[in-house]
Design a protein around this motif. Structure first.
Motif, short mmCIF file in Angstrom:
data_model
loop_
_atom_site.label_atom_id
_atom_site.label_comp_id
_atom_site.label_asym_id
_atom_site.label_seq_id
_atom_site.Cartn_x
_atom_site.Cartn_y
_atom_site.Cartn_z
N LYS A 151 0.89 -1.17 -0.05
CA LYS A 151 -0.07 0.24 -0.07
C LYS A 151 0.83 1.29 0.19
N THR A 152 0.60 2.21 -1.00
CA THR A 152 1.46 3.27 -1.27
C THR A 152 0.43 4.25 -1.78
N VAL A 153 1.10 5.31 -2.33
CA VAL A 153 0.43 6.47 -3.01
C VAL A 153 0.93 6.44 -4.60
N ALA A 154 0.34 6.93 -5.51
CA ALA A 154 0.63 6.95 -6.91
C ALA A 154 1.85 7.64 -7.24
N SER A 155 1.97 8.74 -6.55
CA SER A 155 3.18 9.67 -6.49
C SER A 155 4.66 8.95 -6.14
N ARG A 156 4.40 7.83 -5.68
CA ARG A 156 5.71 6.87 -5.11
C ARG A 156 5.89 5.73 -5.90
N TYR A 157 5.00 5.56 -6.86
CA TYR A 157 5.07 4.27 -7.58
C TYR A 157 6.53 3.99 -8.25
N ALA A 158 6.99 5.16 -8.96
CA ALA A 158 8.38 4.88 -9.43
C ALA A 158 9.45 4.50 -8.56
N ALA A 159 9.45 5.20 -7.16
CA ALA A 159 10.21 4.82 -6.40
C ALA A 159 10.34 3.50 -5.59
N VAL A 160 9.05 2.99 -5.58
CA VAL A 160 8.72 1.81 -5.15
C VAL A 160 9.01 0.61 -6.16
N GLU A 161 8.72 0.89 -7.58
CA GLU A 161 9.25 -0.03 -8.51
C GLU A 161 10.89 -0.31 -8.62
N GLU A 162 11.42 0.95 -8.36
CA GLU A 162 12.92 1.11 -8.52
C GLU A 162 13.25 0.10 -7.15
N ALA A 163 12.98 0.47 -6.13
CA ALA A 163 13.36 -0.69 -5.03
C ALA A 163 13.15 -1.99 -5.05
N ILE A 164 11.91 -2.41 -5.70
CA ILE A 164 11.46 -3.64 -5.91
C ILE A 164 12.65 -4.11 -6.91
N ARG A 165 13.03 -3.57 -7.75
CA ARG A 165 13.90 -4.16 -9.04
C ARG A 165 15.37 -4.23 -8.53
#
Length: 104
Positions: free
Chosen positions: A58-72
């Protein structure tokens, strides 16, 4: 602040816990839920059927890019599934909590 759920899968409970804790500790996601699932898919032209763990983050749309980068960065798979679903109707105080604890 638009709440979203980012979803990914991993092979082991240890990987699920490691990835979830890292994302929460970095305040990229407010919450990570872990579910044991069974996946059927094609990989390298072969049918696969394996147990996995699904992470609902659970996060907010504005954090998607940072979340994706961390997952990768942290994910053990060569090609991790990473995708987000918009949450259309969310209890206001809960949405505020998600935003507060995911840096939104």
């Amino acid at each position: 602040m638009k709440p979203i759920v980012v979803i990914t899968t991993v092979a082991t409970a240890d990987d699920a816990h490691r990835l979830s804790r890292a994302l929460v500790e970095r305040r990229l996601v407010a919450c990570a839920q872990i579910s044991q699932i069974e996946s059927v898919y094609m990989w390298e032209n072969k049918l696969q059927q394996e147990g996995e763990y699904r992470l609902m983050l659970k996060t907010v749309a504005s954090r998607y890019a940072a979340v994706e980068e961390a997952i990768r960065e942290l994910h053990p798979y060569t090609l991790p599934a990473i995708y987000a679903l918009a949450l259309e109707r969310v209890h206001g105080p809960y949405a505020d909590w998600v935003g507060e604890y995911s840096g939104g």
